[in-house]
Scaffold this active site. Sequence first.
Site, PDB file in Angstrom:
ATOM      1  N   GLY A  46       0.784  -1.239   0.000  1.00 12.19           N
ATOM      2  CA  GLY A  46       0.000   0.000   0.000  1.00 12.19           C
ATOM      3  C   GLY A  46       0.813   1.285   0.000  1.00 12.19           C
ATOM      4  O   GLY A  46       0.383   2.301  -0.556  1.00 12.19           O
ATOM      5  N   ASP A 102       1.123   3.750   4.377  1.00  9.16           N
ATOM      6  CA  ASP A 102      -0.038   4.442   3.812  1.00  9.16           C
ATOM      7  C   ASP A 102      -1.089   4.715   4.871  1.00  9.16           C
ATOM      8  O   ASP A 102      -1.655   5.800   4.931  1.00  9.16           O
ATOM      9  CB  ASP A 102      -0.643   3.633   2.649  1.00  9.16           C
ATOM     10  CG  ASP A 102      -0.872   2.174   3.001  1.00  9.16           C
ATOM     11  OD1 ASP A 102      -0.324   1.704   4.019  1.00  9.16           O
ATOM     12  OD2 ASP A 102      -1.610   1.490   2.266  1.00  9.16           O
ATOM     13  N   ASP A 105      -3.883   1.721  11.349  1.00  7.62           N
ATOM     14  CA  ASP A 105      -5.206   1.397  11.869  1.00  7.62           C
ATOM     15  C   ASP A 105      -5.026   1.013  13.342  1.00  7.62           C
ATOM     16  O   ASP A 105      -5.034   1.877  14.212  1.00  7.62           O
ATOM     17  CB  ASP A 105      -5.781   0.268  10.997  1.00  7.62           C
ATOM     18  CG  ASP A 105      -7.233  -0.029  11.283  1.00  7.62           C
ATOM     19  OD1 ASP A 105      -7.747   0.484  12.280  1.00  7.62           O
ATOM     20  OD2 ASP A 105      -7.852  -0.791  10.508  1.00  7.62           O
ATOM     21  N   ASP A 162      -6.144  -0.602  -1.112  1.00  4.80           N
ATOM     22  CA  ASP A 162      -6.924  -1.516  -1.955  1.00  4.80           C
ATOM     23  C   ASP A 162      -8.164  -2.056  -1.263  1.00  4.80           C
ATOM     24  O   ASP A 162      -8.296  -1.987  -0.045  1.00  4.80           O
ATOM     25  CB  ASP A 162      -6.059  -2.717  -2.362  1.00  4.80           C
ATOM     26  CG  ASP A 162      -5.849  -3.691  -1.184  1.00  4.80           C
ATOM     27  OD1 ASP A 162      -5.444  -3.231  -0.098  1.00  4.80           O
ATOM     28  OD2 ASP A 162      -6.131  -4.891  -1.349  1.00  4.80           O
ATOM     29  N   ARG A 168      -5.989   0.476  -6.070  1.00  2.00           N
ATOM     30  CA  ARG A 168      -4.747   1.105  -5.595  1.00  2.00           C
ATOM     31  C   ARG A 168      -4.322   2.250  -6.511  1.00  2.00           C
ATOM     32  O   ARG A 168      -3.611   3.158  -6.101  1.00  2.00           O
ATOM     33  CB  ARG A 168      -3.606   0.077  -5.553  1.00  2.00           C
ATOM     34  CG  ARG A 168      -3.762  -1.002  -4.486  1.00  2.00           C
ATOM     35  CD  ARG A 168      -2.434  -1.716  -4.301  1.00  2.00           C
ATOM     36  NE  ARG A 168      -2.547  -3.019  -3.659  1.00  2.00           N
ATOM     37  CZ  ARG A 168      -2.479  -3.234  -2.341  1.00  2.00           C
ATOM     38  NH1 ARG A 168      -2.326  -2.219  -1.523  1.00  2.00           N
ATOM     39  NH2 ARG A 168      -2.572  -4.444  -1.861  1.00  2.00           N
TER      40      ARG A 168
HETATM   41  C1  PRP Z   1      -2.346  -2.169   5.722  1.00  2.00           C
HETATM   42  C2  PRP Z   1      -1.429  -0.946   5.863  1.00  2.00           C
HETATM   43  C3  PRP Z   1      -0.607  -1.306   7.067  1.00  2.00           C
HETATM   44  C4  PRP Z   1      -1.569  -2.088   7.927  1.00  2.00           C
HETATM   45  C5  PRP Z   1      -2.155  -1.183   8.949  1.00  2.00           C
HETATM   46  O1  PRP Z   1      -1.670  -3.141   5.002  1.00  2.00           O
HETATM   47  O2  PRP Z   1      -0.635  -0.755   4.707  1.00  2.00           O
HETATM   48  O3  PRP Z   1       0.513  -2.086   6.721  1.00  2.00           O
HETATM   49  O4  PRP Z   1      -2.607  -2.582   7.072  1.00  2.00           O
HETATM   50  O5  PRP Z   1      -2.954  -1.910   9.844  1.00  2.00           O
HETATM   51  P1  PRP Z   1      -2.662  -1.943  11.414  1.00  2.00           P
HETATM   52  O6  PRP Z   1      -2.276  -0.551  11.841  1.00  2.00           O
HETATM   53  O7  PRP Z   1      -4.005  -2.354  11.996  1.00  2.00           O
HETATM   54  O8  PRP Z   1      -1.599  -2.946  11.688  1.00  2.00           O
HETATM   55  P2  PRP Z   1      -2.374  -4.426   4.374  1.00  2.00           P
HETATM   56  O9  PRP Z   1      -2.236  -5.574   5.333  1.00  2.00           O
HETATM   57  O10 PRP Z   1      -3.767  -4.067   3.925  1.00  2.00           O
HETATM   58  O11 PRP Z   1      -1.433  -4.731   3.113  1.00  2.00           O
HETATM   59  P3  PRP Z   1      -1.140  -3.850   1.790  1.00  2.00           P
HETATM   60  O12 PRP Z   1      -0.286  -2.687   2.208  1.00  2.00           O
HETATM   61  O13 PRP Z   1      -0.419  -4.798   0.884  1.00  2.00           O
HETATM   62  O14 PRP Z   1      -2.477  -3.399   1.221  1.00  2.00           O
END
Ligand code: PRP
Length: 183
Positions: A46, A102, A105, A162, A168
């Site tokens: 991301g 990116d 959460d 995504d 994306r």
């Molecule tokens: C998303 C984002 C962070 C994570 C945040 O990645 O890029 O890495 O989730 O979540 P958290 O703060 O609750 O740990 P994702 O797993 O969706 O993978 P991606 O970047 O490949 O879309």
Amino acid sequence: MEQLHPDVKEVLLSEEDIRGIVKRMGEQISADYAGRNPLIVAVLRGAVVFTADLMRAISCPLSVDFMAVSSYGEGAKSSGVVRIVKDLDTKIEGRDVLIVEDILDSGLTLSYLIRMLQNRNPASVEVAAFLVKDVPGNRPAIDPRYVGTHVPDEFIVGYGLDFAERYRNLPYIGVLKPEVYEK
Ligand code: PRP
């Protein structure tokens, strides 16, 4: 006028909003890292779009490397244990590391990554998160040094984010229509 994707309900951050945020973050980082040579660590996948913009908004010399992580499934996600799918190619001992994400959460992915990278004895580890999700009653596990902006707890896509690997490439951050992810 941007053409809105039919699956997107509304635009949360336009291309212009994003440009402004990235410029401000770039200036802040350039000032803080002046005279140093930080290693930008982008967390795949991301963060790729934001990283590409952010690194061009930073004026000091820098290097860039990439990591890919995946959580061990939903149950394990809350424990914050992540699996390194692709590790850095760069040795970070003595380096100033700036992790670029990116979206933050729960913050569990980043808090795990920070701990892991700290064990390699870098000079410093900081985080630049483009977005921080505001979930009522839920405080992220870490407090990033650089934050682009806060977003509400909605299903957002675009600018690297995504849904099932789609969207994306949208140049803006938009809110997905519920009928798309409830299908
Ligand atoms: C998303 C984002 C962070 C994570 C945040 O990645 O890029 O890495 O989730 O979540 P958290 O703060 O609750 O740990 P994702 O797993 O969706 O993978 P991606 O970047 O490949 O879309």
